[in-house]
Design an enzyme around this catalytic site. Structure first.
Site, PDB file in Angstrom:
ATOM      1  N   SER A  30      36.265  55.346  17.923  1.00 58.65           N
ATOM      2  CA  SER A  30      34.883  54.988  17.418  1.00 58.65           C
ATOM      3  C   SER A  30      34.066  55.807  18.302  1.00 58.65           C
ATOM      4  O   SER A  30      32.958  56.556  17.885  1.00 58.65           O
ATOM      5  CB  SER A  30      34.371  53.488  17.700  1.00 58.65           C
ATOM      6  OG  SER A  30      34.847  52.700  16.541  1.00 58.65           O
TER       7      SER A  30
ATOM      8  N   THR B 128      43.390  51.486  16.785  1.00 55.20           N
ATOM      9  CA  THR B 128      43.549  50.263  17.615  1.00 55.20           C
ATOM     10  C   THR B 128      45.107  50.098  17.732  1.00 55.20           C
ATOM     11  O   THR B 128      45.498  49.766  18.942  1.00 55.20           O
ATOM     12  CB  THR B 128      43.112  48.842  16.972  1.00 55.20           C
ATOM     13  OG1 THR B 128      41.627  49.305  16.588  1.00 55.20           O
ATOM     14  CG2 THR B 128      43.031  47.657  17.648  1.00 55.20           C
TER      15      THR B 128
ATOM     16  N   ASN C 174      44.313  45.365   9.952  1.00 57.84           N
ATOM     17  CA  ASN C 174      43.842  46.900  10.419  1.00 57.84           C
ATOM     18  C   ASN C 174      44.699  47.206  11.751  1.00 57.84           C
ATOM     19  O   ASN C 174      45.709  47.889  12.153  1.00 57.84           O
ATOM     20  CB  ASN C 174      42.604  47.095  10.667  1.00 57.84           C
ATOM     21  CG  ASN C 174      42.341  48.633  11.138  1.00 57.84           C
ATOM     22  OD1 ASN C 174      42.670  48.872  12.531  1.00 57.84           O
ATOM     23  ND2 ASN C 174      41.996  49.434  10.357  1.00 57.84           N
TER      24      ASN C 174
ATOM     25  N   LYS D 100      28.101  48.508  21.889  1.00 54.85           N
ATOM     26  CA  LYS D 100      29.054  49.083  20.919  1.00 54.85           C
ATOM     27  C   LYS D 100      29.920  47.754  20.419  1.00 54.85           C
ATOM     28  O   LYS D 100      30.508  47.304  21.640  1.00 54.85           O
ATOM     29  CB  LYS D 100      30.051  50.307  21.423  1.00 54.85           C
ATOM     30  CG  LYS D 100      30.978  50.707  20.550  1.00 54.85           C
ATOM     31  CD  LYS D 100      30.485  51.891  19.636  1.00 54.85           C
ATOM     32  CE  LYS D 100      31.324  52.365  18.536  1.00 54.85           C
ATOM     33  NZ  LYS D 100      31.296  51.420  17.453  1.00 54.85           N
TER      34      LYS D 100
ATOM     35  N   LYS E 279      28.474  43.011  19.856  1.00 60.35           N
ATOM     36  CA  LYS E 279      29.172  42.289  18.678  1.00 60.35           C
ATOM     37  C   LYS E 279      28.312  41.473  17.649  1.00 60.35           C
ATOM     38  O   LYS E 279      27.146  41.338  18.130  1.00 60.35           O
ATOM     39  CB  LYS E 279      30.247  41.365  19.246  1.00 60.35           C
ATOM     40  CG  LYS E 279      31.546  41.210  18.343  1.00 60.35           C
ATOM     41  CD  LYS E 279      32.561  42.404  18.730  1.00 60.35           C
ATOM     42  CE  LYS E 279      34.077  42.009  17.686  1.00 60.35           C
ATOM     43  NZ  LYS E 279      34.624  43.072  18.245  1.00 60.35           N
TER      44      LYS E 279
ATOM     45  N   LYS F 146      35.787  46.146  28.183  1.00 59.47           N
ATOM     46  CA  LYS F 146      36.621  47.380  27.318  1.00 59.47           C
ATOM     47  C   LYS F 146      36.230  48.647  27.407  1.00 59.47           C
ATOM     48  O   LYS F 146      36.959  49.404  27.678  1.00 59.47           O
ATOM     49  CB  LYS F 146      36.553  46.729  25.789  1.00 59.47           C
ATOM     50  CG  LYS F 146      38.023  47.493  25.044  1.00 59.47           C
ATOM     51  CD  LYS F 146      37.938  46.919  23.702  1.00 59.47           C
ATOM     52  CE  LYS F 146      37.949  45.654  23.546  1.00 59.47           C
ATOM     53  NZ  LYS F 146      38.085  45.114  22.109  1.00 59.47           N
TER      54      LYS F 146
END
Ligand code: NAD
Length: 531
Positions: free
Chosen positions: A453, A272, A303, A152, A188, A176
């Site tokens: 997410s 976030t 964001n 992810k 990523k 994370k």
């Protein structure tokens, strides 16, 4: 100067050089000319209107020798991709693993496995521009680890993207997800492009091209992308649509951070920043902060940065400095964060959803850093000044490598909350630790985005929709639990919060990796003929 790319170079063993040339030219906004069998007589220029005038004409039929392309690549870009010297960001990321491994009992196999990505996909995206020219854009998708669940991680559109950066970002995603205990691994992606130079239709073609190129890598149970720097909900919507069309079935779970109408989750847009805010509330309780007395500087007003600034401001914190890519503003008595947000949002309609205005544009006449005769008390500052400003809490929320050994001694904040990924280099960390600066690490502080997410993915897979209040409640629960665990490890073992966060994550990863057995389980097994 113009960089020449011949189409046939994209095949075979010489693929890297033209990719480097394109990447380098795009980052410097240089015009690119392509030659191929059909257009050899009339080389087509790409980006020439956008990126400046053509100054290095290609003669008709001229094909540059393959090895000759190296001379178009300046020294700093020659190190791109797999050259060891350019793996610094990734190496720096790996140093966190080595440090964490000193503080927990984990199987050596776990550490060895976590030193390497599971898989790397690279593709050159051929994207038709509005003027008929063709842009060839290097792109990547790294799946770092999927032991704890599908990989992810976001997709970044930025001129400075390279493989080492994407690998580092995928590595951080692995830790994370583990530190907050959600059932995902790390991945990523990125494209070497300046999306602000593209029209809406060009951006859509690029997004769809990426989804097609990576269609065999991504998937709802394989690898699930999300937004990152300069990608947004609309880009995610295009990618989900393209993937779904290719698979002839609607697959909302293939990507997160989508528009709500296409299966996005309520509460994902500010997740976030909100996750970081919940961590700051924990720090506040621990350290006995009075919000009105805490001066905050936020680097990056996208964001991630916008929402943490908004939530802190609403809570009474004194947000005195904010910046974006063009520069920043400072006001000792506290900035009007909602007004800055409004100005950014208003300018979003320009081009493809990217904010046209900067926080340092004059609010009265809109001109760049005018301030209408300095009538306003705000002061325009550079990003360097913001990082070194006299504040209590510094929140880097832009790009990596912002706090380095060059400026770490001059950081005045006593606490840093890393909302960006990788904003502090290991060398800077050593200096900050020596100076007693508290650093809440990225893998914990910005984990709110991937956590929501996960909620979005779970809602898509289950065909359900949660209320925003439920999303917030679940997010707060996960962030608070993870924060408490990391803070406890840090105080019990007297290690910095970063080491504690990596160590907690490493334990989770080790548990999963060891569950199928390690050498320790198999070494003593009798050989078949000895049974
Ligand atoms: P974004 O594209 O929405 O915003 C990026 C912001 O950084 C913009 O305000 C831009 O102007 C600013 N910026 C760009 N270059 C800069 C520079 N050199 N100096 C100062 N400011 C600069 O991106 P985002 O999603 O907010 O991501 C920001 C950081 O947060 C990145 O490190 C990203 O990996 C990390 N992050 C984002 C999410 C998410 O959900 N969006 C999740 C976790 C981590």
């Amino acid at each position: 100067m113009t960089v020449a790319i011949h189409r046939s170079w994209s095949a075979g063993g010489v693929r890297r050089e033209p990719m480097l040339s394109v990447a380098w030219a795009v980052t410097r906004r240089l015009p690119i000319q392509s030659t191929n069998a059909r257009s050899r007589g009339r080389p087509r220029s790409m980006f020439d209107e956008r990126f400046g005038a053509v100054a290095f004409p290609l003669t008709p039929g001229h094909i540059l020798p393959t090895r000759g392309t190296a001379r178009f690549v300046p020294e700093d870009r020659k190190r791109t991709m797999n050259h060891p010297a350019d793996l610094d960001l990734f190496r720096a990321a790996l140093s966190r693993l080595d440090e964490a491994a000193k503080h927990v009992q984990v199987d050596p196999e776990t550490v060895a496995r976590l030193r390497h990505p599971k898989s790397i996909a690279q593709a050159t995206l051929a994207v038709r521009m509005d003027d008929g020219s063709l842009a060839l854009l290097p792109s990547y998708r790294v799946r770092y680890d999927d032991t704890r669940g599908p990989s992810k991680g976001g997709i970044r559109f930025h001129p400075a993207v390279d493989l080492a950066e994407v690998q580092a970002l995928a590595f951080w995603m692995t830790f994370k997800c583990a530190v907050v205990g959600i059932p995902f691994g790390g991945g990523k992606g990125g494209v070497v492009v300046d999306p602000k130079q593209l029209s809406g239709t060009e951006l859509e073609r690029l997004s769809r091209a990426y989804a097609r190129a990576m269609a065999s890598v991504i998937g709802p149970t394989r690898d699930i992308p999300a937004p990152d720097v300069y990608t947004n909900a609309m880009v995610m919507g295009w990618m989900m649509d393209e993937y779904s069309q290719g698979h002839q079935s609607r697959e909302p779970g293939v990507i997160t951070g989508k528009p709500i109408a296409l299966g996005g989750s309520l509460g994902r847009d500010d997740a976030t920043g909100r996750g970081a805010y919940y961590c700051i509330k924990q720090l506040e309780a621990q350290l006995g902060w009075q919000p009105t007395k805490i001066r905050v500087a936020v680097q990056g007003f996208g964001n991630a940065g916008q929402h943490v600034a908004r939530l802190l401001h609403a809570d009474g914190y004194r947000v005195v400095a904010i910046s974006d890519s063009k520069g920043g503003v400072f006001r000792a008595t506290g900035l009007d964060v909602p007004a800055l947000l409004e100005r950014k949002q208003r300018s979003r309609s320009l081009r493809t959803g990217y904010a046209g205005a900067s926080v340092c544009d004059c609010p009265d006449c809109g001109a760049e850093t005018c301030w209408c005769g300095d009538a306003r008390p705000d002061q325009v500052i550079t990003n360097t000044e913001l990082l070194e400003s006299d504040v209590d809490l510094l929140i880097p929320a832009a790009l990596e490598r912002q706090i380095t050994h060059h400026n770490a001694e001059r950081i005045q904040a006593s606490t840093i909350v890393e909302v960006a990924n990788g904003p502090t280099t290991p060398e800077a960390d050593t200096i900050l630790n020596r100076r007693g600066v508290r650093v809440l690490p990225d893998i914990l502080a910005n984990a709110g985005g991937v956590t929501v997410s996960y909620f979005e993915w779970a809602q898509n897979r289950g065909g359900v929709r949660w209320a925003e209040s439920e999303v917030h409640e679940r997010l707060q629960d996960i962030m608070t639990t993870a924060f408490e665990r990391v803070a406890q490890f840090s105080s019990e073992r007297s290690v910095p919060l970063r080491t504690a966060a990596y160590a907690c994550a490493l334990e989770q990863l080790d548990e999963a990796m060891s569950a199928c057995g390690t050498e320790r389980d198999f070494a003593d097994a009798p050989k078949a003929d000895q049974r």
